[in-house]
Motif scaffolding. Sequence first.
Motif, short mmCIF file in Angstrom:
data_model
loop_
_atom_site.label_atom_id
_atom_site.label_comp_id
_atom_site.label_asym_id
_atom_site.label_seq_id
_atom_site.Cartn_x
_atom_site.Cartn_y
_atom_site.Cartn_z
N MET A 274 0.85 -1.20 0.00
CA MET A 274 0.00 0.00 0.00
C MET A 274 0.88 1.24 0.00
N PRO A 275 0.63 2.19 -0.87
CA PRO A 275 1.50 3.37 -0.97
C PRO A 275 1.65 4.14 0.33
N ILE A 276 0.57 4.20 1.14
CA ILE A 276 0.67 4.89 2.42
C ILE A 276 0.66 3.85 3.54
N ASP A 277 1.77 3.71 4.22
CA ASP A 277 1.86 2.83 5.39
C ASP A 277 1.53 3.70 6.60
N VAL A 278 0.27 3.64 7.02
CA VAL A 278 -0.22 4.56 8.04
C VAL A 278 0.56 4.42 9.34
N ALA A 279 0.76 3.20 9.79
CA ALA A 279 1.45 2.99 11.05
C ALA A 279 2.87 3.55 11.00
N LYS A 280 3.55 3.30 9.89
CA LYS A 280 4.92 3.80 9.74
C LYS A 280 4.95 5.32 9.67
N ALA A 281 3.98 5.89 8.96
CA ALA A 281 3.94 7.35 8.81
C ALA A 281 3.70 8.03 10.16
N LEU A 282 2.79 7.49 10.97
CA LEU A 282 2.47 8.10 12.25
C LEU A 282 3.57 7.90 13.28
N ALA A 283 4.33 6.81 13.13
CA ALA A 283 5.37 6.50 14.12
C ALA A 283 6.71 7.16 13.80
N ALA A 284 6.84 7.72 12.62
CA ALA A 284 8.13 8.29 12.21
C ALA A 284 8.53 9.46 13.11
N GLU A 285 9.82 9.57 13.35
CA GLU A 285 10.35 10.68 14.12
C GLU A 285 10.15 11.99 13.34
N VAL B 13 -3.69 10.40 9.34
CA VAL B 13 -4.01 9.96 7.99
C VAL B 13 -5.46 9.51 8.02
N HIS B 14 -6.33 10.20 7.29
CA HIS B 14 -7.76 9.90 7.30
C HIS B 14 -8.16 9.14 6.04
N ASP B 15 -9.10 8.22 6.20
CA ASP B 15 -9.61 7.41 5.10
C ASP B 15 -10.95 8.00 4.65
N LYS B 16 -10.95 8.64 3.50
CA LYS B 16 -12.17 9.25 2.98
C LYS B 16 -12.85 8.39 1.92
N GLY B 17 -12.51 7.11 1.87
CA GLY B 17 -13.13 6.21 0.91
C GLY B 17 -12.36 6.16 -0.39
N LYS B 18 -12.57 7.15 -1.25
CA LYS B 18 -11.86 7.20 -2.53
C LYS B 18 -10.55 7.96 -2.44
N ALA B 19 -10.27 8.49 -1.28
CA ALA B 19 -9.04 9.28 -1.12
C ALA B 19 -8.54 9.16 0.30
N ALA B 20 -7.25 9.47 0.48
CA ALA B 20 -6.66 9.60 1.80
C ALA B 20 -6.33 11.06 2.04
N VAL B 21 -6.43 11.49 3.28
CA VAL B 21 -6.06 12.85 3.64
C VAL B 21 -4.96 12.78 4.69
N GLY C 208 -9.17 2.97 7.64
CA GLY C 208 -8.79 3.89 8.70
C GLY C 208 -9.94 4.79 9.12
N GLU C 209 -9.68 5.63 10.11
CA GLU C 209 -10.69 6.57 10.58
C GLU C 209 -10.92 7.65 9.52
N ARG C 210 -12.18 8.10 9.41
CA ARG C 210 -12.51 9.12 8.41
C ARG C 210 -12.05 10.51 8.82
N GLY C 211 -11.89 10.73 10.11
CA GLY C 211 -11.56 12.05 10.59
C GLY C 211 -12.80 12.91 10.63
N SER C 212 -12.66 14.10 11.12
CA SER C 212 -13.80 14.99 11.27
C SER C 212 -14.31 15.46 9.91
N SER C 213 -15.64 15.48 9.78
CA SER C 213 -16.27 16.02 8.57
C SER C 213 -17.03 17.31 8.87
N VAL C 214 -16.76 17.88 10.04
CA VAL C 214 -17.46 19.09 10.44
C VAL C 214 -16.98 20.26 9.58
N ARG C 215 -17.94 20.97 8.99
CA ARG C 215 -17.62 22.14 8.19
C ARG C 215 -18.08 23.39 8.90
N GLU C 216 -17.51 24.51 8.54
CA GLU C 216 -17.95 25.78 9.11
C GLU C 216 -19.38 26.07 8.67
#
Length: 279
Positions: free
Chosen positions: A1-12, A106-114, A145-153
């Motif tokens: 997988m192009p984004i290794d979430v665990a590795k990305a979050l654990a990086a120094e 790193v949020h999982d938006k279904g068709k995209a990652a943020v 992964g978690e979608r993250g907040s979808s709250v808009r102004e």
Amino acid sequence: MPIDVAKALAAEPRRTELSWGFKDVLLYHLGIGATELRYALEGPGLQVIPSFCTVAGGALAAAGGLSMPGVDVDLAAVLHGGQRIELHRPIPVEGAAVQASRIAAVHDKGKAAVIILRSEVTDAEGPLWTSDTEIFVRGEGGFGGERGSSVREPAPEGDPEREVLRATREDQALLYRLSGDWNPLHADPEFAKRAGFDRPILHGLCSYGIVLRGVVDTLFSGDVARVRAYSTRFAGVFFPGETLRIRMWSAAPGRVQVSATAVERDDAPVLTDVVVEYH
């Protein structure tokens, strides 16, 4: 997988030394059309518009985030989705600092990652600013992964309390790119056509700076020290030579909601969910 979430979050955190001088500040200000002498003349009266932190030291946060451990994506699928800065004190005209950057989420938006890239900048006197860069990567979602907040102004109610127009130059992108964003999408007509645009588009962070300048000049009488934080989502393209319509509503004490649209294209959205927090 192009984004290794665990590795990305654990990086120094990746540490980078930044430095800038008055010429960098002046060039940035000209790049966002700020030609008033408080922004364009060196000396004791020179103020630094807070959005300068997005280019200070040539630091392009979005590009840095794509080179972090665990992130390996196709640059053609990448969009700069949003930007937030928080100022801990006014930015000095001359500075040397250390930037510590890490993937905060790193949020999982279904068709995209943020990807949320957080950069904390500190100089000899302590914390200077913190920035969050939202990097939208098409085709990289669906990893559970978690979608993250979808709250808009919430949309502002009623007519804006203040409205200003900010015209841009035909060569605005050519000026702005000298502060460090050399993407040919903003300068080369043939490259822009291959990317699906009739002509080069203005940098999103250039529009970001123009809008903040509009708020500072209109509501704070040019006092940049009043800005505490500034956030936005990039909603649409803007072309050099067009005019930005900047509308402002007082949302709450110390908080202004803003919209930015392209006048010549029936007020097509350029920046949305814009909030300026102030002292």
